[in-house]
Write a protein that holds these residues in place. Structure first.
Motif, PDB file in Angstrom:
ATOM      1  N   UNK A  35     112.400 -43.511  79.146  1.00 53.13           N
ATOM      2  CA  UNK A  35     111.228 -43.534  79.322  1.00 53.13           C
ATOM      3  C   UNK A  35     110.262 -43.521  77.987  1.00 53.13           C
ATOM      4  N   UNK A  36     109.437 -44.326  77.792  1.00 54.01           N
ATOM      5  CA  UNK A  36     108.778 -44.156  76.566  1.00 54.01           C
ATOM      6  C   UNK A  36     107.617 -45.242  76.318  1.00 54.01           C
ATOM      7  N   UNK A  37     107.427 -45.371  74.923  1.00 53.92           N
ATOM      8  CA  UNK A  37     106.164 -46.296  74.563  1.00 53.92           C
ATOM      9  C   UNK A  37     106.872 -47.525  73.710  1.00 53.92           C
ATOM     10  N   UNK A  53     106.734 -47.805  79.496  1.00 50.84           N
ATOM     11  CA  UNK A  53     107.794 -48.490  80.058  1.00 50.84           C
ATOM     12  C   UNK A  53     109.104 -47.671  80.535  1.00 50.84           C
ATOM     13  N   UNK A  54     109.770 -48.127  81.347  1.00 55.13           N
ATOM     14  CA  UNK A  54     110.803 -47.182  81.917  1.00 55.13           C
ATOM     15  C   UNK A  54     112.192 -48.248  81.768  1.00 55.13           C
ATOM     16  N   UNK A  93     115.585 -53.287  70.325  1.00 56.70           N
ATOM     17  CA  UNK A  93     114.061 -52.891  70.361  1.00 56.70           C
ATOM     18  C   UNK A  93     113.622 -51.510  70.331  1.00 56.70           C
ATOM     19  N   UNK A  94     112.696 -51.225  69.667  1.00 55.86           N
ATOM     20  CA  UNK A  94     112.367 -49.730  69.413  1.00 55.86           C
ATOM     21  C   UNK A  94     111.404 -49.220  70.590  1.00 55.86           C
ATOM     22  N   UNK A  95     111.913 -47.898  71.015  1.00 52.94           N
ATOM     23  CA  UNK A  95     110.898 -47.305  72.186  1.00 52.94           C
ATOM     24  C   UNK A  95     110.554 -45.848  71.494  1.00 52.94           C
ATOM     25  N   UNK A  96     109.074 -45.753  71.441  1.00 55.21           N
ATOM     26  CA  UNK A  96     108.680 -44.673  70.760  1.00 55.21           C
ATOM     27  C   UNK A  96     108.583 -43.037  71.860  1.00 55.21           C
ATOM     28  N   UNK A  97     108.387 -42.027  71.305  1.00 51.14           N
ATOM     29  CA  UNK A  97     108.196 -41.001  72.059  1.00 51.14           C
ATOM     30  C   UNK A  97     108.889 -40.929  73.322  1.00 51.14           C
ATOM     31  N   UNK A 118     111.952 -39.239  68.927  1.00 53.96           N
ATOM     32  CA  UNK A 118     110.526 -39.927  68.335  1.00 53.96           C
ATOM     33  C   UNK A 118     110.841 -41.437  68.565  1.00 53.96           C
ATOM     34  N   UNK A 119     112.260 -41.875  68.218  1.00 55.16           N
ATOM     35  CA  UNK A 119     112.260 -43.226  68.239  1.00 55.16           C
ATOM     36  C   UNK A 119     113.779 -43.640  69.003  1.00 55.16           C
ATOM     37  N   UNK A 120     113.832 -44.379  69.665  1.00 56.37           N
ATOM     38  CA  UNK A 120     115.203 -44.796  70.399  1.00 56.37           C
ATOM     39  C   UNK A 120     115.276 -46.480  70.250  1.00 56.37           C
TER      40      UNK A 120
END
Length: 198
Positions: A113-115, A103-104, A135-139, A155-157
């Protein structure tokens, strides 16, 4: 890391954090019992986060950063946060089958931008219906056309979903799928009644 026998939970840990609002980046340290950046932001139990030994940079004038022994940041104003020194691995005793979705997310002046990981059988846009604010977004990659000096990756946002102005699903290979996410195809076929002979 063991628990402090005199406390009701895990011990406090000193973690480095970066918090981003619409106008400022606040970097410094927090003492926290939590082990995930989203939990630090979701479960703090206060309207403000106390950042120690902090630096506050304004996007429009990063060279004029201000420092302070203690800085308070309004949780409601945080677009997203990054931390180091915490363990964001999933708990071994809580395993929920999830699938990755690219997702973006737009939080002017930034794009993330991440997963994002959604439970099997759920739609990617169910991200908007969960209870947790962050919520967490990885990479993850952080970009800003207006302030490229603040671009980076982590790695995590943890991002605040209600402040997202635009959310784009760029890759969801399982979009529109249902039971096939949960039940193997051969098992599902075995449930079908036998075909009537012609």
């Amino acid at each position: 890391m063991g628990w402090d026998s005199g406390s009701l939970g895990p011990p406090l840990s000193d973690v480095q954090v970066e918090l981003y609002t619409s106008g400022y980046q606040v970097s410094g340290h927090m003492m926290t019992r939590f082990h995930k950046v989203a939990d630090i932001l979701n479960l703090g139990g206060s309207t403000h986060l106390a950042i120690e030994r902090a630096t506050v940079a304004e996007y429009a004038d990063p060279g004029a950063a201000r420092g302070g022994q203690s800085v308070l940041v309004a949780v409601e104003a945080v677009l997203f946060g990054i931390s180091s020194g915490v363990d964001d691995a999933p708990a071994a005793d809580i395993v929920v089958q999830k699938r990755p979705v690219k997702i973006q997310v737009a939080f002017p002046p930034f794009w993330l931008i991440g997963t994002f990981h959604v439970p099997q059988g759920s739609e990617a846009m169910d991200v908007l219906n969960v209870a947790d604010p962050f919520l967490s977004l990885t990479d993850a990659a952080v970009t800003s056309a207006a302030f490229p000096g603040f671009d980076g990756d982590a790695p995590i946002v943890a991002f605040q979903r209600k402040l997202a102005q635009v959310l784009i699903v760029t890759d969801d290979v399982a979009h529109g799928s249902g039971l096939e996410d949960i039940i193997p195809e051969d098992e599902a076929r075995s449930w079908l009644p036998p075909a009537d002979p012609a």
